[in-house]
Each structure stands twice: as structure tokens, then as C-alpha cells.
Design a protein around this motif. Structure first.
Motif, PDB file in Angstrom:
ATOM      1  N   MET A 134     -55.388   7.503  -9.112  1.00 52.81           N
ATOM      2  CA  MET A 134     -56.609   8.178  -8.757  1.00 52.81           C
ATOM      3  C   MET A 134     -56.264   9.240  -7.722  1.00 52.81           C
ATOM      4  O   MET A 134     -55.563   8.978  -6.772  1.00 52.81           O
ATOM      5  N   LYS A 135     -56.785  10.442  -7.915  1.00 51.84           N
ATOM      6  CA  LYS A 135     -56.489  11.540  -6.998  1.00 51.84           C
ATOM      7  C   LYS A 135     -57.586  11.662  -5.954  1.00 51.84           C
ATOM      8  O   LYS A 135     -58.733  11.302  -6.207  1.00 51.84           O
ATOM      9  N   PRO A 136     -57.242  12.203  -4.778  1.00 49.55           N
ATOM     10  CA  PRO A 136     -58.271  12.410  -3.743  1.00 49.55           C
ATOM     11  C   PRO A 136     -59.349  13.395  -4.220  1.00 49.55           C
ATOM     12  O   PRO A 136     -59.077  14.295  -5.007  1.00 49.55           O
ATOM     13  N   THR A 137     -60.543  13.196  -3.728  1.00 50.07           N
ATOM     14  CA  THR A 137     -61.649  14.078  -4.069  1.00 50.07           C
ATOM     15  C   THR A 137     -61.449  15.419  -3.394  1.00 50.07           C
ATOM     16  O   THR A 137     -61.158  15.489  -2.210  1.00 50.07           O
ATOM     17  N   ARG A 138     -61.623  16.483  -4.153  1.00 54.13           N
ATOM     18  CA  ARG A 138     -61.480  17.830  -3.595  1.00 54.13           C
ATOM     19  C   ARG A 138     -62.839  18.327  -3.134  1.00 54.13           C
ATOM     20  O   ARG A 138     -63.858  18.094  -3.796  1.00 54.13           O
ATOM     21  N   PRO A 139     -62.873  19.019  -1.999  1.00 53.40           N
ATOM     22  CA  PRO A 139     -64.144  19.586  -1.535  1.00 53.40           C
ATOM     23  C   PRO A 139     -64.755  20.564  -2.532  1.00 53.40           C
ATOM     24  O   PRO A 139     -65.978  20.687  -2.620  1.00 53.40           O
ATOM     25  N   SER A 140     -63.935  21.254  -3.314  1.00 53.28           N
ATOM     26  CA  SER A 140     -64.477  22.185  -4.304  1.00 53.28           C
ATOM     27  C   SER A 140     -65.263  21.441  -5.390  1.00 53.28           C
ATOM     28  O   SER A 140     -66.264  21.961  -5.898  1.00 53.28           O
ATOM     29  N   THR A 141     -64.827  20.237  -5.727  1.00 51.27           N
ATOM     30  CA  THR A 141     -65.571  19.424  -6.693  1.00 51.27           C
ATOM     31  C   THR A 141     -66.945  19.071  -6.135  1.00 51.27           C
ATOM     32  O   THR A 141     -67.956  19.162  -6.844  1.00 51.27           O
ATOM     33  N   LEU A 142     -66.985  18.686  -4.863  1.00 46.04           N
ATOM     34  CA  LEU A 142     -68.265  18.345  -4.236  1.00 46.04           C
ATOM     35  C   LEU A 142     -69.173  19.566  -4.138  1.00 46.04           C
ATOM     36  O   LEU A 142     -70.384  19.462  -4.343  1.00 46.04           O
ATOM     37  N   ALA A 143     -68.597  20.720  -3.830  1.00 42.38           N
ATOM     38  CA  ALA A 143     -69.408  21.946  -3.759  1.00 42.38           C
ATOM     39  C   ALA A 143     -69.982  22.299  -5.122  1.00 42.38           C
ATOM     40  O   ALA A 143     -71.153  22.693  -5.231  1.00 42.38           O
ATOM     41  N   THR A 144     -69.195  22.131  -6.175  1.00 44.99           N
ATOM     42  CA  THR A 144     -69.677  22.406  -7.532  1.00 44.99           C
ATOM     43  C   THR A 144     -70.821  21.469  -7.903  1.00 44.99           C
ATOM     44  O   THR A 144     -71.842  21.903  -8.451  1.00 44.99           O
ATOM     45  N   VAL A 145     -70.660  20.185  -7.606  1.00 42.36           N
ATOM     46  CA  VAL A 145     -71.726  19.214  -7.896  1.00 42.36           C
ATOM     47  C   VAL A 145     -72.992  19.569  -7.125  1.00 42.36           C
ATOM     48  O   VAL A 145     -74.104  19.532  -7.665  1.00 42.36           O
ATOM     49  N   ALA A 146     -72.842  19.949  -5.859  1.00 44.40           N
ATOM     50  CA  ALA A 146     -74.001  20.301  -5.035  1.00 44.40           C
ATOM     51  C   ALA A 146     -74.731  21.510  -5.594  1.00 44.40           C
ATOM     52  O   ALA A 146     -75.968  21.521  -5.683  1.00 44.40           O
ATOM     53  N   VAL A 147     -73.994  22.525  -6.009  1.00 47.59           N
ATOM     54  CA  VAL A 147     -74.623  23.736  -6.557  1.00 47.59           C
ATOM     55  C   VAL A 147     -75.315  23.434  -7.878  1.00 47.59           C
ATOM     56  O   VAL A 147     -76.458  23.862  -8.107  1.00 47.59           O
ATOM     57  N   VAL A 148     -74.665  22.698  -8.763  1.00 49.48           N
ATOM     58  CA  VAL A 148     -75.258  22.372 -10.064  1.00 49.48           C
ATOM     59  C   VAL A 148     -76.542  21.563  -9.889  1.00 49.48           C
ATOM     60  O   VAL A 148     -77.572  21.857 -10.514  1.00 49.48           O
ATOM     61  N   PHE A 149     -76.510  20.547  -9.029  1.00 43.37           N
ATOM     62  CA  PHE A 149     -77.707  19.733  -8.818  1.00 43.37           C
ATOM     63  C   PHE A 149     -78.814  20.514  -8.123  1.00 43.37           C
ATOM     64  O   PHE A 149     -79.994  20.322  -8.413  1.00 43.37           O
ATOM     65  N   ALA A 150     -78.449  21.396  -7.195  1.00 45.00           N
ATOM     66  CA  ALA A 150     -79.467  22.213  -6.525  1.00 45.00           C
ATOM     67  C   ALA A 150     -80.157  23.143  -7.512  1.00 45.00           C
ATOM     68  O   ALA A 150     -81.389  23.281  -7.497  1.00 45.00           O
ATOM     69  N   LEU A 151     -79.378  23.768  -8.382  1.00 44.95           N
ATOM     70  CA  LEU A 151     -79.980  24.654  -9.386  1.00 44.95           C
ATOM     71  C   LEU A 151     -80.839  23.884 -10.381  1.00 44.95           C
ATOM     72  O   LEU A 151     -81.943  24.322 -10.734  1.00 44.95           O
ATOM     73  N   ALA A 152     -80.338  22.736 -10.818  1.00 41.72           N
ATOM     74  CA  ALA A 152     -81.113  21.929 -11.772  1.00 41.72           C
ATOM     75  C   ALA A 152     -82.410  21.438 -11.142  1.00 41.72           C
ATOM     76  O   ALA A 152     -83.472  21.486 -11.784  1.00 41.72           O
ATOM     77  N   ALA A 153     -82.357  20.996  -9.912  1.00 44.55           N
ATOM     78  CA  ALA A 153     -83.567  20.521  -9.226  1.00 44.55           C
ATOM     79  C   ALA A 153     -84.552  21.667  -9.016  1.00 44.55           C
ATOM     80  O   ALA A 153     -85.756  21.504  -9.216  1.00 44.55           O
ATOM     81  N   TRP A 154     -84.035  22.818  -8.615  1.00 44.66           N
ATOM     82  CA  TRP A 154     -84.928  23.961  -8.393  1.00 44.66           C
ATOM     83  C   TRP A 154     -85.603  24.379  -9.691  1.00 44.66           C
ATOM     84  O   TRP A 154     -86.810  24.614  -9.717  1.00 44.66           O
TER      85      TRP A 154
END
Length: 132
Positions: A1-21
Motif C-alpha cells: 500500500m502506498k502513502p496517500t498523496r496530497p494531490s489525490t486528496l485535492a482532486t477528491v475535494a474538488v470533484v466532491f465540491a463541484l458535484a455538491a454545488w
């Protein structure tokens, strides 16, 4: 298992923010007020994960004074890694809330604390030759 990258978290945050909006914009003409109970729950989870990470790191590195010198059970450590990865993704998904960023930071810290240190005397720059 690889460490979580901050870019992955940023992508998830942007996708969920757009979907929620988009979803809220289509359903409501005016946004309903958000409940205040979400932020304390996320703050509590962040505090517990930070405390667990600090304790677990001390036990993995073998420092004295924190719960003795007994090393943690490997199954427990793997469960904490899974919790950290799941928490960081959930925190990124709800990052628009007040405490989602703190939970993401605590989850990444817990994930970092679960890493096993390199054995002493091992040269980190030298790679091991492939097996033949």
C-alpha cells in the motif's frame, strides 16, 4: 500500500465540491443552513487520530516512557493505516466544512506514524540488487 498523496486528496475535494454545488444548485433555489454538529465531530476525530498517531509512532520507534516499550501488533498497525487512508479521503470529500481540513491533516499524520523506520546501518541511497 502506498502513502496517500496530497494531490489525490485535492482532486477528491474538488470533484466532491463541484458535484455538491451542481446537485444543490439544481435542487434548491436557496441553500439550506448547514448543521453545526458536523464540525465538532470532525474535530474530535482529528484529535483522536493525532493522539493515536503520536502514541503509535512512539511505540514503533521504541521510545521509552510511552506505554512501555512493547511494540504494537502488526494487525493493529494495518488497521490504523486503513483508518488513516479512509479518513483522509472522507475529510477531502467534506473539506468544504470547517474541520474537514484538520481531519485530513490528522489522517495523513496517522498514516505517517504507521511507517516502519529503516533498520540502523542501512544505506538509504544504495538500492538492493535484483534477485536472480
Amino acid at each position: 500500500m502506498k502513502p496517500t498523496r496530497p494531490s489525490t486528496l485535492a482532486t477528491v475535494a474538488v470533484v466532491f465540491a463541484l458535484a455538491a454545488w451542481l446537485l444543490l444548485h439544481l435542487i434548491y433555489q436557496r441553500l439550506p443552513p448547514l448543521p453545526w454538529t458536523g464540525a465538532p465531530a470532525l474535530l474530535l476525530a482529528a484529535a483522536l487520530e493525532t493522539w493515536t498517531g503520536r502514541d503509535l509512532r512512539a511505540r514503533i520507534t521504541g521510545r521509552r516512557g510511552v506505554n512501555g516499550t512493547k511494540p504494537p501488533d502488526p494487525l493493529f498497525v494495518s488497521r490504523m493505516v486503513a483508518l488513516a487512508k479512509a479518513s483522509s479521503l472522507v475529510a477531502a470529500a467534506v473539506g468544504g466544512l470547517a474541520a474537514g481540513v484538520l481531519l485530513a491533516c490528522a489522517a495523513l499524520y496517522l498514516e505517517f506514524c504507521c511507517r516502519v523506520p529503516d533498520p540502523p546501518g542501512r544505506d538509504q541511497d544504495a538500492e538492493t540488487p535484483p534477485l536472480r
